[in-house]
Design a protein around this motif. Structure first.
Motif, PDB file in Angstrom:
ATOM      1  N   ARG A 197      15.552  11.463   7.378  1.00  8.27           N
ATOM      2  CA  ARG A 197      14.430  12.016   6.594  1.00  8.27           C
ATOM      3  C   ARG A 197      13.970  11.014   5.537  1.00  8.27           C
ATOM      4  N   GLN A 198      14.923  10.342   4.892  1.00  5.98           N
ATOM      5  CA  GLN A 198      14.555   9.319   3.910  1.00  5.98           C
ATOM      6  C   GLN A 198      13.801   8.172   4.581  1.00  5.98           C
ATOM      7  N   SER A 199      14.280   7.745   5.735  1.00  4.76           N
ATOM      8  CA  SER A 199      13.616   6.653   6.444  1.00  4.76           C
ATOM      9  C   SER A 199      12.219   7.056   6.894  1.00  4.76           C
ATOM     10  N   LEU A 200      12.046   8.324   7.269  1.00  3.52           N
ATOM     11  CA  LEU A 200      10.728   8.786   7.693  1.00  3.52           C
ATOM     12  C   LEU A 200       9.736   8.710   6.537  1.00  3.52           C
ATOM     13  N   ILE A 201      10.157   9.141   5.360  1.00  2.15           N
ATOM     14  CA  ILE A 201       9.267   9.062   4.184  1.00  2.15           C
ATOM     15  C   ILE A 201       8.901   7.604   3.896  1.00  2.15           C
ATOM     16  N   ASP A 202       9.906   6.728   3.931  1.00  4.01           N
ATOM     17  CA  ASP A 202       9.640   5.307   3.673  1.00  4.01           C
ATOM     18  C   ASP A 202       8.693   4.725   4.728  1.00  4.01           C
ATOM     19  N   SER A 203       8.873   5.112   5.974  1.00  2.70           N
ATOM     20  CA  SER A 203       8.025   4.577   7.043  1.00  2.70           C
ATOM     21  C   SER A 203       6.609   5.125   6.958  1.00  2.70           C
ATOM     22  N   GLU A 204       6.461   6.389   6.581  1.00  2.00           N
ATOM     23  CA  GLU A 204       5.117   6.943   6.395  1.00  2.00           C
ATOM     24  C   GLU A 204       4.395   6.234   5.254  1.00  2.00           C
ATOM     25  N   ALA A 205       5.142   5.934   4.179  1.00  2.00           N
ATOM     26  CA  ALA A 205       4.541   5.177   3.077  1.00  2.00           C
ATOM     27  C   ALA A 205       4.200   3.759   3.517  1.00  2.00           C
ATOM     28  N   ALA A 206       5.079   3.159   4.327  1.00  2.00           N
ATOM     29  CA  ALA A 206       4.807   1.809   4.822  1.00  2.00           C
ATOM     30  C   ALA A 206       3.589   1.794   5.734  1.00  2.00           C
ATOM     31  N   LEU A 207       3.417   2.837   6.538  1.00  2.00           N
ATOM     32  CA  LEU A 207       2.243   2.915   7.404  1.00  2.00           C
ATOM     33  C   LEU A 207       0.968   3.037   6.569  1.00  2.00           C
ATOM     34  N   ALA A 208       1.008   3.890   5.548  1.00  2.00           N
ATOM     35  CA  ALA A 208      -0.162   4.028   4.675  1.00  2.00           C
ATOM     36  C   ALA A 208      -0.471   2.710   3.976  1.00  2.00           C
ATOM     37  N   THR A 209       0.579   2.010   3.526  1.00  2.00           N
ATOM     38  CA  THR A 209       0.377   0.713   2.871  1.00  2.00           C
ATOM     39  C   THR A 209      -0.162  -0.315   3.851  1.00  2.00           C
ATOM     40  N   SER A 210       0.221  -0.206   5.122  1.00  2.00           N
ATOM     41  CA  SER A 210      -0.296  -1.122   6.141  1.00  2.00           C
ATOM     42  C   SER A 210      -1.796  -0.918   6.340  1.00  2.00           C
ATOM     43  N   PHE A 211      -2.264   0.323   6.296  1.00  2.00           N
ATOM     44  CA  PHE A 211      -3.704   0.572   6.373  1.00  2.00           C
ATOM     45  C   PHE A 211      -4.421  -0.045   5.174  1.00  2.00           C
ATOM     46  N   ILE A 212      -3.803   0.078   4.003  1.00  2.00           N
ATOM     47  CA  ILE A 212      -4.393  -0.524   2.806  1.00  2.00           C
ATOM     48  C   ILE A 212      -4.476  -2.041   2.964  1.00  2.00           C
ATOM     49  N   SER A 213      -3.369  -2.647   3.400  1.00  2.00           N
ATOM     50  CA  SER A 213      -3.343  -4.099   3.576  1.00  2.00           C
ATOM     51  C   SER A 213      -4.365  -4.545   4.615  1.00  2.00           C
ATOM     52  N   PHE A 214      -4.502  -3.767   5.670  1.00  2.00           N
ATOM     53  CA  PHE A 214      -5.449  -4.137   6.728  1.00  2.00           C
ATOM     54  C   PHE A 214      -6.877  -4.152   6.214  1.00  2.00           C
ATOM     55  N   HIS A 215      -7.289  -3.089   5.542  1.00  2.00           N
ATOM     56  CA  HIS A 215      -8.677  -3.026   5.086  1.00  2.00           C
ATOM     57  C   HIS A 215      -8.942  -4.001   3.942  1.00  2.00           C
ATOM     58  N   ALA A 216      -7.927  -4.249   3.114  1.00  2.00           N
ATOM     59  CA  ALA A 216      -8.103  -5.281   2.089  1.00  2.00           C
ATOM     60  C   ALA A 216      -8.226  -6.654   2.743  1.00  2.00           C
ATOM     61  N   ALA A 217      -7.493  -6.860   3.842  1.00  2.00           N
ATOM     62  CA  ALA A 217      -7.503  -8.173   4.497  1.00  2.00           C
ATOM     63  C   ALA A 217      -8.816  -8.460   5.211  1.00  2.00           C
ATOM     64  N   ILE A 218      -9.438  -7.446   5.807  1.00  2.00           N
ATOM     65  CA  ILE A 218     -10.677  -7.700   6.539  1.00  2.00           C
ATOM     66  C   ILE A 218     -11.878  -7.775   5.605  1.00  2.00           C
ATOM     67  N   GLY A 219     -11.687  -7.434   4.323  1.00  2.00           N
ATOM     68  CA  GLY A 219     -12.809  -7.503   3.388  1.00  2.00           C
ATOM     69  C   GLY A 219     -13.915  -6.567   3.796  1.00  2.00           C
ATOM     70  N   ALA A 220     -13.582  -5.324   4.048  1.00  2.00           N
ATOM     71  CA  ALA A 220     -14.547  -4.358   4.592  1.00  2.00           C
ATOM     72  C   ALA A 220     -15.781  -4.257   3.709  1.00  2.00           C
ATOM     73  N   PRO A 221     -16.963  -4.237   4.303  1.00  2.00           N
ATOM     74  CA  PRO A 221     -18.221  -4.117   3.542  1.00  2.00           C
ATOM     75  C   PRO A 221     -18.430  -2.700   3.046  1.00  2.00           C
ATOM     76  N   ASP A 222     -17.651  -2.295   2.027  1.00  2.00           N
ATOM     77  CA  ASP A 222     -17.672  -0.909   1.594  1.00  2.00           C
ATOM     78  C   ASP A 222     -18.113  -0.742   0.157  1.00  2.00           C
ATOM     79  N   GLY A 223     -18.771  -1.737  -0.373  1.00  2.00           N
ATOM     80  CA  GLY A 223     -19.240  -1.620  -1.749  1.00  2.00           C
ATOM     81  C   GLY A 223     -18.337  -2.289  -2.743  1.00  2.00           C
ATOM     82  N   VAL A 224     -17.125  -2.715  -2.359  1.00  2.00           N
ATOM     83  CA  VAL A 224     -16.236  -3.367  -3.298  1.00  2.00           C
ATOM     84  C   VAL A 224     -16.740  -4.748  -3.664  1.00  2.00           C
ATOM     85  N   LEU A 225     -17.481  -5.397  -2.760  1.00  2.00           N
ATOM     86  CA  LEU A 225     -17.918  -6.769  -2.981  1.00  2.00           C
ATOM     87  C   LEU A 225     -19.257  -6.842  -3.704  1.00  2.00           C
ATOM     88  N   ARG A 226     -19.487  -5.929  -4.612  1.00  2.00           N
ATOM     89  CA  ARG A 226     -20.740  -6.005  -5.364  1.00  2.00           C
ATOM     90  C   ARG A 226     -20.495  -6.540  -6.756  1.00  2.00           C
TER      91      ARG A 226
END
Length: 453
Positions: A424-453
């Motif tokens: 159960r502890q590992s599942l929580i850590d992995s779910e957080a790691a998956l969410a962080t991976s989505f964050i890292s992915f979108h930060a890495a691609i420089g998504a055109p979402d208004g942040v670059l203004r």
């Protein structure tokens, strides 16, 4: 006077004909046709963090983009770059200064004197130095603008990552409470069996030790939780220790990611990643500096002019008018090779900037690929952990029933508990790691979402 005007006309023609060989900056950076990893599906969110469907996170990111100190510093430096660009452009215009002098005689032979006038200079830039300096300042301004945009990209990602960490620790505290309750129940059962003479005192001590070990985890979780809250405070421009993220629905769980803006292709990183664009601007500046150094190899011209009123006496300031215009031509002849060396140094710096530009792109590409691998690996790990939890729950239920019937040892029960709690502890850590991976992915691609203004 006629000769001065003729020289001015000649220098105007020279300025029009003067040309510099700009150092090439259009050398290609080869981008792959597609990413090596599988891209996640796109969602309907306008900004990538909205893919979590968490209004608290949305508010925190907006607050951070408005109040973060790194962003404020980058914004001030952009203002400075803008002012310096205006200063360089001003050098292309004529310069006019006022002048006045006066002297009062003291001796019998001394007389009073005074005069006023205007002094002006103009550089027609026949060498091209001023134009090159303007291009360099414009590149500095563009780089400062991209650095500001990159700070917004990084701050948005950092806020989201720390928020996920805060949610992870909340989920861990909830799991700790559930695990403690489970082990307390086991300890009560073992104690009753010991008092009835059906179990050894060793079993009681083992159950009590496992319970104490679980309770000992609270301090570590609270340290991590406070750290996440304090880092969020700094990102929001607030005082650490005084900030607590507002409660969110399902605070004891990790938010799922429903998808964000399209990822694009590796070539899009050259246009969407602000740090890559900043490196490109630095390359353009280095190319302009090459042009400025090349200008020192060419003749330069300065045209001074003056207007003076006064005949030398205080009372005769308006009695005499003198105007003059001239030209000063500087012809570089011999400097021991210094100017050529400075051009070579500027070219070498431009080559280095091109290397930095390529490296920045490759690092950005690497961040995307790493995030894609993490997305796939964490997704697979979560599926396996959910299966492990299901099996561990069944094993605990069976071992507990057998222990009550005297057909299994307490060791079997405690071992099943440990496996379930760890999964159960590992599942929580992995779910957080998956969410962080989505964050890292979108930060890495420089998504055109208004942040670059």
């Amino acid at each position: 006077m006629i000769r001065s005007l003729a020289l001015l006309s000649a220098t105007t023609a020279l300025s029009a004909c003067a040309s510099l060989d700009p150092y090439p900056v259009d050398r290609p950076v080869i981008a792959p046709q597609a990413y090596a990893g599988d891209l996640p599906p796109s969602g309907v969110a306008e900004t990538w963090w909205q893919g979590f469907g968490d209004s608290v996170l949305d508010d925190l990111v907006e607050q951070g983009l408005a109040a973060n100190l790194d962003i404020a510093i980058a914004r001030d430096r952009l203002r400075a770059a803008d002012a310096l660009l205006q200063a360089e452009r001003a050098d292309r215009l004529p310069r006019l200064d006022g002048a006045a002098d006066a002297a009062i005689g003291i001796g019998t032979s001394d007389s009073d004197s005074a005069s006023i006038g205007l002094l002006g200079t103009f550089d027609p830039d026949i060498s091209g130095r001023l134009s090159a300096q303007i291009r360099a300042a414009a590149a500095d301004y563009a780089q400062a603008e991209y650095i500001l945009a990159d700070q917004r990209r990084l701050v948005a990602a950092a806020i989201a990552a720390q928020y996920i960490e805060y949610r992870r620790t909340g989920a861990q505290l909830e799991l700790l409470a559930q695990s403690t309750e489970l082990q307390e129940r086991t300890l009560r059962i073992v104690t009753l069996r010991f008092e009835a003479g059906l179990a050894a005192n060793l079993d009681v001590r083992r159950a009590a030790a496992d319970l104490a070990q679980t309770r000992a985890r609270r301090g570590l979780i609270e340290i991590a939780r406070a750290g996440a809250a304090n880092r969020l405070a700094i990102l929001l421009g607030q005082s650490p220790g005084l900030f607590t993220p507002p409660p969110a629905p399902g605070e004891q769980t990790i938010p799922d990611y429903a998808g964000g803006p399209p990822a694009g292709t590796p070539a899009d990183l050259l246009r969407r990643r602000a740090d890559v664009l900043a490196a490109e601007a630095a390359l353009l500046r280095a190319s302009a500096i090459v042009g400025a150094e090349q200008a020192d190899l060419r003749p330069s011209l300065t045209i001074p002019a003056s207007v003076t009123l006064g005949d030398g006496s205080i009372g005769g300031i308006l009695d005499e008018f003198i105007a003059s215009i001239g030209a000063a031509l500087d012809l570089p002849l011999f400097d021991g090779g210094r100017r050529r060396a400075e051009v070579d140094a500027a070219r070498a710096e431009a080559d280095a900037r091109f290397g930095e530009y390529r490296l920045t792109f490759l690092e950005a590409l690497g961040e995307v690929e790493n995030a894609l691998v993490a997305l796939d690996a964490n997704g697979q790990r979560i599926d396996a952990l959910r299966e492990a939890i299901e099996q561990s729950e069944a094993a605990l239920e069976q071992s507990d029933a057998l222990y009550r019937e005297g057909l299994a040892t307490l060791f079997d029960v405690l071992d099943a508990q440990r496996q379930l709690i760890a999964s159960r502890q590992s599942l929580i850590d992995s779910e957080a790691a998956l969410a962080t991976s989505f964050i890292s992915f979108h930060a890495a691609i420089g998504a055109p979402d208004g942040v670059l203004r």
